[in-house]
Design a protein around this motif. Structure first.
Motif, short mmCIF file in Angstrom:
data_model
loop_
_atom_site.label_atom_id
_atom_site.label_comp_id
_atom_site.label_asym_id
_atom_site.label_seq_id
_atom_site.Cartn_x
_atom_site.Cartn_y
_atom_site.Cartn_z
N HIS A 1 -13.00 -4.31 21.52
CA HIS A 1 -14.28 -4.56 22.17
C HIS A 1 -15.41 -3.75 21.52
N LEU A 2 -16.53 -4.39 21.40
CA LEU A 2 -17.75 -3.69 20.94
C LEU A 2 -18.73 -3.74 22.10
N SER A 3 -18.94 -2.60 22.72
CA SER A 3 -19.83 -2.56 23.91
C SER A 3 -21.30 -2.73 23.50
N ARG A 4 -22.10 -3.10 24.49
CA ARG A 4 -23.52 -3.32 24.21
C ARG A 4 -24.20 -2.02 23.78
N ALA A 5 -23.74 -0.92 24.37
CA ALA A 5 -24.37 0.37 24.03
C ALA A 5 -24.15 0.69 22.56
N VAL A 6 -22.91 0.48 22.08
CA VAL A 6 -22.61 0.78 20.68
C VAL A 6 -23.30 -0.24 19.77
N THR B 1 -11.51 -0.16 21.86
CA THR B 1 -12.95 -0.37 21.90
C THR B 1 -13.63 0.49 20.83
N VAL B 2 -14.74 0.00 20.37
CA VAL B 2 -15.46 0.73 19.32
C VAL B 2 -16.28 1.84 19.95
N GLY B 3 -16.18 3.01 19.39
CA GLY B 3 -16.96 4.14 19.88
C GLY B 3 -18.05 4.51 18.89
N PHE B 4 -18.91 5.39 19.36
CA PHE B 4 -20.00 5.85 18.48
C PHE B 4 -19.42 6.59 17.27
#
Lengths: 353, 337
Positions: free
Chosen positions: B230-235, B288-291
């Motif tokens: 997952h790539l969150s909107r924030a990232v 999920t992708v993190g910063f």
């Protein structure tokens, strides 16, 4: 108990609100309190406000924390923004922002671990941001309210007050020298002078000048009264000199003497002249015979001399206008007093037929 | 099942994909000693189904790395040495006249590009025409010759190399072609301890033989799991701001960007970061992708996409310096706490 995302976000937002409030309210409160304290100090120094009155001027400073709260609320991050902060300050792994976006899952334990780390890194409320400017402002406000101020910050120097007292004292001396004052009046004037002197020594220029003004007014009032009496006496003496009837002239002379005595101007009459005048008038009253023209002329001159001496002293003491005195002396109404003046009942009256 | 459960790969899936990818990475690290960061970036590039440009001096093991990768993935491998006289047909293949059963027909003979892993060695020595033939294949993953379209095998990775020295007679890749590469990775020189290890363990510098670490199904499983990372909107928002921040006309541009960058990264750059970050996250065992993943891949994914002006060359400022500056200047969240 594991930390949920919701509680962590709430905690961060509360902390952010507190930090923003402290950041804003410190300088704002400091500046407004300092400004209000300056106004209060000015009101006390220039407008003689009491401390309690001036303290009310500090009340508007209380609006600063309220305004700071309003502004601080605008700086609180949104729930998503808070979640992002928590994620970045945990390990930037993305678990927190993902749970914020998608909700709980089998990965939630990892999110909770991240939240534990993030909460440990929550920014501390910086009380120093509030206390540093506030303490200075409170100290200044306390000084502005409680510091002892002289009654009047701006006033004449002591030398000026002393000179004013000396001037009024000089006038009082001149009055006392020229007039025979009632003992009560003399005591009152002396008392007022002493009070003015005491005020001056107490460093109270306002009261000093007020007392001096009143005293000076009183002195000038007495001098004016004496001058008016002198004018009246002079007029009676002129009447005595010009009246063809010896009886009426004697009456006018007597009246002039009483006027001068009532006004205190009899002080300048020599005791011998005073005694001779009293005796002559008493003898004439007893015998029923009017004084002769020569006696009348002599007594009138005695009175005129005393009158002139008293007025001269008042003029020297600047209690009456010296120009008026000079004009009156120039008129010389008694100079032509006729020592051989005789007149009976049929004498022609001045202006009559 | 919650939305998150439906969207994210399960811990078991992620663990299995990570284990498989970890086996490949271990094999690569055995091939190329002391270059863990390089091998990780190459694997991330491949898992993201991107092409990687390796830049380094000769003899640093670039070819061995690519050969090892192909062997570990169990994929076919070809090496193509680019030279100035190399023609497009030498890459894509050509029709040849063949006589079958007494009849003559033009038959398509596939070129070396028809492989899973292609090593384009010294790609900047070929003419632009030849380079463009390969780059078309890289972008489209198919080859069209004489009107016939031939799909390339899947997966298809190009790992190109170029030499930063001996630039005489070379044709530097234009920016549009560089943009096709997911990563441009610099191959650093090895340390003395690594050299000692090579000398003591590698007779004549021969790399160890590799057996495939995973089979085709295993690779497909990794790709399937990767699809669900997952790539969150924030990232995604941070990636967008980073790419926007590389443009000198942007409001987010730092002083360094305004001073040295002529043109910023394209949207393809943002896509490259996102895809590479997914692979990086999976390699780290995350769904999920993190910063942190974005930070790890941003430099190799963006640096070669920036067009720097003459001042940057004069002052020795490189694309990677600019990307590091942008990463430092743009906060993860647009909101301040």
């Amino acid at each position: 108990m594991a930390v949920t995302l919701k509680t962590a976000v709430s905690k961060l937002r509360r902390r952010a609100l507190a930090r923003a409030w402290l950041r804003h309210s410190g300088p704002w409160l400091g500046w407004t309190l300092t400004g209000a304290a300056t106004v209060a100090l000015a009101a006390r120094a220039l407008a003689d406000w009491e401390r309690a009155e001036a303290a009310w001027l500090l009340a508007p400073a209380l609006a600063a924390p309220v305004l700071a709260f309003v502004f601080a609320r605008r700086e609180v991050p949104s729930a998503h923004g808070a979640a992002t902060w928590l994620d970045v300050h945990a390990d930037a792994s993305g678990f927190v922002v993902t749970e914020d976006e998608l909700g709980q899952s089998s990965w939630t334990p990892r999110t909770e671990e991240a939240l534990e780390r993030a909460l440990a890194a929550l920014p501390k409320p910086q009380c120093r941001a509030l206390l540093a400017p506030l303490s200075l402002a409170v100290a200044f406000a306390s000084l502005a309210l409680w510091i002892e101020l002289p009654e009047r910050v701006i006033g004449p120097p002591p030398a000026v007050s002393s000179a004013a007292i000396a001037r009024v004292e000089e006038k009082l001396d001149a009055l006392e020298e020229a007039l025979a004052l009632e003992p009560e009046l003399e005591a009152e004037l002396e008392q007022r002078l002493e009070a003015a002197r005491a005020d001056s020594e107490a460093g109270n220029p306002e009261s000093t000048y007020e007392a001096l003004d009143q005293l000076e007014g009183r002195i000038e009032e007495e001098a004016q009264r004496a001058e008016q009496a002198a004018q009246q006496a002079l007029a009676e003496l002129e009447r005595a000199a010009s009246d063809p009837s010896l009886a009426k002239a004697q009456e006018a002379l007597k009246s002039a003497r009483e006027t001068l005595e009532a006004a205190g101007l009899s002080k300048e009459l020599s005791p011998d002249a005073e005694r001779a005048l009293k005796e002559a008038l008493a003898e004439a009253a007893q015998s029923g015979e009017p004084l002769s023209s020569a006696e009348l002329a002599k007594l009138a001159r005695e009175l005129k001399g005393g009158l002139d001496a008293g007025l001269a002293k008042l003029a020297n003491g600047r209690l009456i206008d010296p120009k008026k005195l000079a004009k009156r002396a120039a008129s010389g109404s008694l100079d032509e007093f006729d020592d051989t003046h005789e007149c009976d009942e049929e004498c022609k009256q001045p202006g009559g037929t | 099942m919650t939305t998150a459960e439906a969207t994210l790969p399960s811990p078991a899936e992620v663990a299995k994909a990570r284990e498989s990818a970890g086996a490949i990475l271990d094999g690569l690290n055995r091939t190329l000693l002391g270059q863990e960061e390089l091998t990780r970036r190459v694997l991330v590039g491949c898992l993201a189904r991107g092409h990687v440009l390796l830049e380094g001096l000769p003899g640093l093991g670039k070819t061995e790395l690519v050969k090892g990768l192909a062997a570990l993935l169990g994929l076919s491998f070809r090496r193509l040495q680019f030279t100035p006289d190399l023609m497009p047909g030498d890459i894509t293949g050509a029709h040849v006249l063949e006589q079958t059963d007494g009849r003559r027909n033009f038959v398509f003979r596939p070129g070396p590009v028809f492989t899973n892993v292609l090593l384009a060695d010294e790609i900047n020595r070929a003419s632009p025409k030849t380079q463009s033939a390969l780059l078309e294949a890289m972008a489209e993953r198919r080859v069209t010759v004489l009107g016939e379209t031939h799909p390339l095998p899947s997966p298809f990775f190009v790992l190109a190399t170029q030499n930063p020295i001996e630039l005489e007679g070379t044709y530097p890749l234009p920016e549009a072609q560089l943009d096709r590469f997911l990563f441009k990775v610099e191959v650093p020189a090895v340390s003395s301890s690594t050299l000692e290890q090579i000398l003591t363990t590698r007779r004549a510098g021969r790399a160890p033989e590799h057996r495939p670490a995973i089979d085709a199904a295993g690779l497909d499983a990794i790709f399937a799991t990767l699809e669900r990372v997952h790539l969150s909107r924030a990232v995604a928002g941070w990636i967008s701001r980073i790419v926007e921040g590389t443009h000198p006309t942007s409001a987010h541009a730092s002083a360094k960007v305004k001073a040295y960058v002529k043109h910023g990264a394209s949207p393809r750059g943002a896509i490259a970061i996102a895809e590479a970050a997914r692979a990086q996250a999976l390699l780290s065992g995350k769904p999920t992708v993190g910063f942190d993943d974005v930070r790890a891949v941003a430099t190799p994914a963006l640096a070669h996409r920036l067009v720097l002006d003459y001042r940057a060359r004069l002052e020795g400022v490189r694309g990677s310096d600019i990307v590091q500056d942008v990463l430092a200047a743009i906060p993860e969240s647009p909101e301040r706490v």
